[in-house]
Design an enzyme around this catalytic site. Structure first.
Site, short mmCIF file in Angstrom:
data_model
loop_
_atom_site.label_atom_id
_atom_site.label_comp_id
_atom_site.label_asym_id
_atom_site.label_seq_id
_atom_site.Cartn_x
_atom_site.Cartn_y
_atom_site.Cartn_z
N ASN A 101 37.77 26.30 45.23
CA ASN A 101 38.38 27.33 46.05
C ASN A 101 37.47 28.55 45.99
O ASN A 101 37.52 29.31 45.03
CB ASN A 101 39.79 27.66 45.50
CG ASN A 101 40.46 28.78 46.29
OD1 ASN A 101 39.96 29.20 47.33
ND2 ASN A 101 41.59 29.26 45.78
N LYS A 153 37.60 31.13 47.69
CA LYS A 153 38.32 32.36 48.02
C LYS A 153 37.48 33.18 49.01
O LYS A 153 36.74 32.61 49.81
CB LYS A 153 38.69 33.14 46.76
CG LYS A 153 39.41 32.24 45.75
CD LYS A 153 40.09 32.99 44.65
CE LYS A 153 40.75 32.01 43.70
NZ LYS A 153 41.58 32.65 42.71
N HIS A 156 48.75 29.05 48.24
CA HIS A 156 48.10 29.64 47.07
C HIS A 156 48.86 30.91 46.67
O HIS A 156 49.36 31.63 47.54
CB HIS A 156 46.64 29.97 47.38
CG HIS A 156 45.86 30.33 46.16
ND1 HIS A 156 45.94 31.57 45.58
CD2 HIS A 156 45.03 29.60 45.38
CE1 HIS A 156 45.18 31.58 44.49
NE2 HIS A 156 44.61 30.39 44.35
N GLU A 189 47.90 33.71 45.83
CA GLU A 189 47.38 34.95 46.43
C GLU A 189 47.94 35.13 47.84
O GLU A 189 48.12 36.25 48.30
CB GLU A 189 45.84 34.91 46.42
CG GLU A 189 45.31 35.13 45.00
CD GLU A 189 43.97 34.50 44.71
OE1 GLU A 189 43.26 34.11 45.65
OE2 GLU A 189 43.63 34.39 43.51
N GLU A 211 49.26 25.91 39.49
CA GLU A 211 48.43 27.05 39.15
C GLU A 211 49.31 28.17 38.59
O GLU A 211 49.89 28.95 39.37
CB GLU A 211 47.68 27.57 40.38
CG GLU A 211 46.72 26.56 40.98
CD GLU A 211 45.60 27.25 41.73
OE1 GLU A 211 44.44 26.96 41.45
OE2 GLU A 211 45.89 28.10 42.60
N GLY A 234 42.09 33.52 37.60
CA GLY A 234 41.08 34.58 37.58
C GLY A 234 41.15 35.49 36.37
O GLY A 234 40.51 36.54 36.34
N SER A 240 41.63 29.41 35.83
CA SER A 240 40.57 29.60 34.82
C SER A 240 40.08 28.27 34.24
O SER A 240 39.69 28.21 33.07
CB SER A 240 41.01 30.56 33.72
OG SER A 240 41.29 31.84 34.27
P1 PGA Z 1 40.24 30.58 39.02
O1 PGA Z 1 41.03 30.38 40.41
O2 PGA Z 1 39.62 29.25 38.68
O3 PGA Z 1 39.21 31.64 39.34
O4 PGA Z 1 41.23 31.02 38.01
C1 PGA Z 1 41.74 29.19 40.67
C2 PGA Z 1 42.51 29.35 41.95
O5 PGA Z 1 43.03 30.44 42.21
O6 PGA Z 1 42.61 28.39 42.74
#
Ligand code: PGA
Length: 248
Positions: free
Chosen positions: A8, A10, A95, A97, A166, A172, A208
């Site tokens: 991803n 982003k 997601h 976000e 998640e 993140g 993460s």
């Molecule tokens: P991350 O993001 O690996 O940077 O924690 C994962 C995600 O949001 O899909």
């Protein structure tokens, strides 16, 4: 089950950075197809570039969101049919976000997943609890409700999706769920999917995941792959994750 490793990106990348990253991934993978499925969910403006650079490779193209509508007066949105034009195979929906910053509800996420299936794409449906919800003991109830809305909308076609667990507090942040925490939620999601007649649906872990913790996480029963943000932007790290997923 063959593992699914989805990147991803982003809202990261540029024409030059994408070219460097995709070249490095192709070189790193060599001519042999990995023993796991790899999908790269890139920002929409870069779909054409990524489609070109991935052609002939074993890596699949993915997107990060799709409109719940078929076509028409929806300024700024991207339809499932447009994704099909670029040979997109996977698309993230729900997601955290997007749920947090764009007010996406369970019903909207379910509608997007249905659009993707109708267009022949595989939705990667994200579910996950916030830290406050975890601390209040609501983790299982939250993820079951999020997944339940999708199951209710898709019915028998639930068997065609992928799910990503998640935990919002792990995204993140560098703070990963412990293998035990992840395993418990994955077990609950698998049980819910099984009851819905969708026992074969892969449940990925995201939050993460990186080159250091990937092996331990993927070794847990019920963790069928990963949705990787930050670590998917570094070719060396992402290649290590792919290789870890290829031996488990
Ligand atoms: P991350 O993001 O690996 O940077 O924690 C994962 C995600 O949001 O899909």
């Amino acid at each position: 089950m063959r593992k699914l490793i989805a990147a991803n990106w982003k809202m990261n990348g540029s024409l030059a950075a994408n070219q460097a990253l995709l070249d490095a991934l192709r070189t790193g993978l060599g001519s042999e197809a990995p023993a796991c499925t790899v999908a790269l969910c890139v920002p929409a403006p870069y779909l054409a570039q990524a489609q070109g650079l991935l052609s002939g490779s074993a890596m699949q193209l993915g997107a990060q969101d799709v409109s719940a509508h078929e076509a028409g007066a929806y300024t700024g949105e991207v339809s499932a049919a447009m994704l099909v034009d670029f040979a997109v195979r996977y698309c993230i929906v729900g997601h955290s976000e997007r749920r947090q910053c764009h007010g996406e509800t369970d019903a909207m996420v379910a509608a997007k997943a249905a659009r993707l299936l109708a267009a022949g794409l595989v939705p990667i449906v994200c579910v996950g609890e916030t830290l406050a919800q975890r601390e209040a003991g609501q983790t299982e109830a939250v993820v079951r409700a999020q997944l339940g809305a999708v199951i209710a909308a898709l019915g028998a076609r639930t068997s065609e999706i992928a799910v990503a667990y998640e935990p919002v507090w792990a995204i993140g942040t560098g703070r990963t769920a412990t293998p035990e925490q992840a395993r418990a939620v994955h077990a609950a999601l698998h049980e819910q999917l099984q009851r819905a007649g969708a026992a074969g649906v892969p449940v990925l872990y995201g939050g993460s995941m990186n080159a250091q913790n990937v092996r331990e996480l993927l070794a847990q029963p019920g963790i069928d792959g990963g949705l990787i943000g930050g670590a998917s932007l570094k070719a060396a790290d992402f290649l290590q994750i792919i290789s870890a997923a290829s031996v488990n």
